[in-house]
Write a protein that holds these residues in place. Sequence first.
Motif, PDB file in Angstrom:
ATOM      1  N   UNK A 136       3.650  -1.915   5.593  1.00 31.61           N
ATOM      2  CA  UNK A 136       2.529  -1.333   6.176  1.00 31.61           C
ATOM      3  C   UNK A 136       2.041  -0.475   5.547  1.00 31.61           C
ATOM      4  N   UNK A 137       0.647  -0.362   5.459  1.00 30.90           N
ATOM      5  CA  UNK A 137       0.108   0.808   4.574  1.00 30.90           C
ATOM      6  C   UNK A 137      -0.697   1.590   5.433  1.00 30.90           C
ATOM      7  N   UNK A 176      -2.622   7.068  -0.568  1.00 28.56           N
ATOM      8  CA  UNK A 176      -3.224   5.609  -1.109  1.00 28.56           C
ATOM      9  C   UNK A 176      -2.304   5.077  -1.923  1.00 28.56           C
ATOM     10  N   UNK A 177      -2.171   3.826  -1.941  1.00 28.69           N
ATOM     11  CA  UNK A 177      -1.319   3.031  -2.814  1.00 28.69           C
ATOM     12  C   UNK A 177      -1.829   3.306  -4.383  1.00 28.69           C
ATOM     13  N   UNK A 178      -0.920   3.810  -5.212  1.00 27.85           N
ATOM     14  CA  UNK A 178      -1.224   3.696  -6.524  1.00 27.85           C
ATOM     15  C   UNK A 178      -0.793   2.831  -7.557  1.00 27.85           C
ATOM     16  N   UNK A 179      -0.774   3.144  -8.655  1.00 31.07           N
ATOM     17  CA  UNK A 179      -0.370   1.882  -9.565  1.00 31.07           C
ATOM     18  C   UNK A 179       0.898   1.801  -9.440  1.00 31.07           C
ATOM     19  N   UNK A 208       6.042   5.683   8.362  1.00 33.62           N
ATOM     20  CA  UNK A 208       7.424   5.286   8.684  1.00 33.62           C
ATOM     21  C   UNK A 208       8.208   4.382   7.730  1.00 33.62           C
ATOM     22  N   UNK A 209       7.673   4.328   6.498  1.00 32.17           N
ATOM     23  CA  UNK A 209       8.093   3.256   5.711  1.00 32.17           C
ATOM     24  C   UNK A 209       8.615   4.116   4.315  1.00 32.17           C
TER      25      UNK A 209
END
Length: 408
Positions: A392-393, A284-287, A317-318
């Motif tokens: 993209x996430x 997951x995207x963090x700070x 892929x990113x």
Amino acid sequence: MGRVNDLDRDSTALTSFSALLTAEGRALLDLDEVREADPARELAVATRLRREHPAELVTAVLAQARLRRRAVAKFGAQDAGRMFFTPNGVEQATRTSVAVHRAESFRSLGVRSVADLCCGIGGDAIALARAGIAVLAVDRDPLTCAVARANAEALGLDGLIEVREADVTEVDTAAHDAVFVDPARRGGRGRIFDPEAYSPPLSWAVEAARKAPHAALKIAPGIPHEAVPAEAAAEWISDGGDVKEAVLWFGTDTPSSHRATLLPSGVSVASSLAEMLPDPAVRPVGRYLYEPDGAVIRAHLVAEVAARVEGGLIDETIAYVTSDALHATPYAVAYEITDQLPFGVKKLKAVLREREVGILTVKKRGSAVEPEELRRKVKPQGKNSATVFLTRVAGAPAMLIGHPAVVD
């Protein structure tokens, strides 16, 4: 008939260039009004000079002055103001910072003489000579050789640089400690992507490299990794964050390795192919979001950078790395993320209006939306600034909003 016309054009171009080297040509090039003439004043300058000098010479002088101004970005004002250029030479010459880095790499290997094959106007030869290395600079084009010879003389390096007009595939390089090959990667239709369509082909350059004690082959940064010979050390080089080139090194103590070198600092990260880390896990995207340098991405060393910042990928892929911790690293730019949103122009516009964002930086990776198109649609207004990442996430189109992070 076509070949005859080509020879006529070559002869005319060489005659025109030779006129620049005369006392009259050099005097005109030294005039302030020529050196500093902008397009708006060039016609007036040309008209005045043609009253006292041949029209062909004036045309050549003003064209050369334009090339010198273009060359400042690559060579610096001092050298560009003394050197000579062709349009292709300015476009294809190695940037001085990159050429100096390569010359220092050769010197660190103990190299004292280099055969510079496909030397162009002499950008690499100049850097090698300034590092104290004797250079045989070879090119098959008469005009290019004349320009390279004039540049060596103009910079006081003609004692270390011998320019030879010849087919590089027929030159005996056995007397030299190292070979440097910079194949032509542009043709009549523009940039060439197939290494075997280079001139000379990459396969020929590799064989030439294998015969030398040390060698470096300049290649396009986008070369497929499977095209890199197993015994070569591959280096991707960026300058100021922009990827400039890749180099295959032979005769080093780090064969079968990948390296990313970042200029102007010269820091580098490397790994042998046998020890390269696996791709980082998606999380997951963090700070914090880390944007790796382009050379790091091209070298497939994102995993090494992710390990240094205790991070993972936002998508498999990113090449964006995310982490909950802020780490100082020269290999990536860190951003503090304040918002994660599904892609949507209306939602982004509302957030930016609420935050009074008037200065908006748009970055994208894995998105078809063009930054300028998005900027026109959201019409940022206000006193604050922000950065939005279109990406993209975990496979879904997303927008990440944040700002550059400051490491204490």
